[in-house]
Enzyme design. Sequence first.
Site, PDB file in Angstrom:
ATOM      1  N   SER A   1       0.825  -1.212   0.000  1.00 45.97           N
ATOM      2  CA  SER A   1       0.000   0.000   0.000  1.00 45.97           C
ATOM      3  C   SER A   1       0.855   1.256   0.000  1.00 45.97           C
ATOM      4  O   SER A   1       2.018   1.222   0.369  1.00 45.97           O
ATOM      5  CB  SER A   1      -0.866   0.024   1.256  1.00 45.97           C
ATOM      6  OG  SER A   1      -1.463  -1.227   1.461  1.00 45.97           O
TER       7      SER A   1
HETATM    8  N1  SAH Z   1      -0.952  -4.598   3.593  1.00 41.63           N
HETATM    9  C1  SAH Z   1       0.014  -5.326   2.831  1.00 41.63           C
HETATM   10  C2  SAH Z   1      -0.476  -5.924   1.534  1.00 41.63           C
HETATM   11  C3  SAH Z   1      -1.732  -5.541   0.949  1.00 41.63           C
HETATM   12  S1  SAH Z   1      -2.116  -6.405  -0.525  1.00 41.63           S
HETATM   13  C4  SAH Z   1       1.221  -4.466   2.543  1.00 41.63           C
HETATM   14  O1  SAH Z   1       1.242  -3.301   2.885  1.00 41.63           O
HETATM   15  O2  SAH Z   1       2.162  -4.992   1.964  1.00 41.63           O
HETATM   16  C5  SAH Z   1      -3.396  -7.456   0.101  1.00 41.63           C
HETATM   17  C6  SAH Z   1      -2.924  -8.794   0.557  1.00 41.63           C
HETATM   18  O3  SAH Z   1      -4.072  -9.524   0.973  1.00 41.63           O
HETATM   19  C7  SAH Z   1      -2.268  -9.624  -0.529  1.00 41.63           C
HETATM   20  O4  SAH Z   1      -1.016 -10.075  -0.111  1.00 41.63           O
HETATM   21  C8  SAH Z   1      -3.247 -10.793  -0.748  1.00 41.63           C
HETATM   22  O5  SAH Z   1      -2.631 -12.005  -1.109  1.00 41.63           O
HETATM   23  C9  SAH Z   1      -3.907 -10.878   0.611  1.00 41.63           C
HETATM   24  N2  SAH Z   1      -5.210 -11.542   0.634  1.00 41.63           N
HETATM   25  C10 SAH Z   1      -6.228 -11.439  -0.260  1.00 41.63           C
HETATM   26  N3  SAH Z   1      -7.285 -12.183   0.132  1.00 41.63           N
HETATM   27  C11 SAH Z   1      -6.927 -12.790   1.298  1.00 41.63           C
HETATM   28  C12 SAH Z   1      -7.592 -13.683   2.178  1.00 41.63           C
HETATM   29  N4  SAH Z   1      -8.847 -14.119   1.944  1.00 41.63           N
HETATM   30  N5  SAH Z   1      -6.924 -14.106   3.266  1.00 41.63           N
HETATM   31  C13 SAH Z   1      -5.666 -13.672   3.531  1.00 41.63           C
HETATM   32  N6  SAH Z   1      -4.980 -12.823   2.717  1.00 41.63           N
HETATM   33  C14 SAH Z   1      -5.610 -12.376   1.618  1.00 41.63           C
END
Ligand code: SAH
Length: 205
Positions: free
Chosen positions: A42
């Site tokens: 993000s």
């Molecule tokens: N906040 C993090 C990443 C955000 S991207 C940062 O700053 O790096 C969103 C993340 O959510 C991704 O890595 C994706 O794989 C994960 N994600 C999506 N659906 C999910 C679920 N049902 N359970 C766990 N993780 C999930």
Amino acid sequence: MANQEIFDFASSLDRSYFIDNENKSLAYINEPLPIGYGQTISQPSLVVEMSQLLSLDNTKSVLEIGTGSGYQTAILARFSRHVYTIERIPELAQSARKKLEALGITNISYSVGDGSIGWPQYAPYDRIIVTAAAQRMPEELVGQLAEGGVMILPMGPRGVQELLKVTRKPDGEIRIQSIEYVRFVELRGKYGWSGEDTASNPYTS
Ligand code: SAH
């Protein structure tokens, strides 16, 4: 926890440490960046804002859905008692864990799987943060909120969503406030989106 402290800590955290690809050199701009597997880290301003909306302090437990790079996790861990973080992509979960452990952060528990149904084992949580866009309200997560608990999550259609603040009042009543419009990558799993992964487009978190 004072909002300024969260801002200052986030500013002191080297975002490039959480990026392993050619985007490393772009880490200092306030934009979401790809971290592989169709996901993004993000933009720092939104990570700070979401952390501030949680009203954290070091007595609170936090459940985070979407560990991703671990960047947001590091900030949550600094300002809470314990963070429980869930990521569905094993490679990202493993990489984030390695980085956070190398920083000497010990108040984080890690899980790989569908975080849209929460982590019942350690519930209830004082705070819940979802860093991918839900298609509809994840009822299990609402159920895992402690009395007086707060959940921040983006919810809505692909492309643009509302950032919501869900509060469970001490009398059990659930209050939902809309904060602003945001663009996040898709939450998958029970309350997320199915079908083709479109996350390689610049949808952001
Ligand atoms: N906040 C993090 C990443 C955000 S991207 C940062 O700053 O790096 C969103 C993340 O959510 C991704 O890595 C994706 O794989 C994960 N994600 C999506 N659906 C999910 C679920 N049902 N359970 C766990 N993780 C999930």
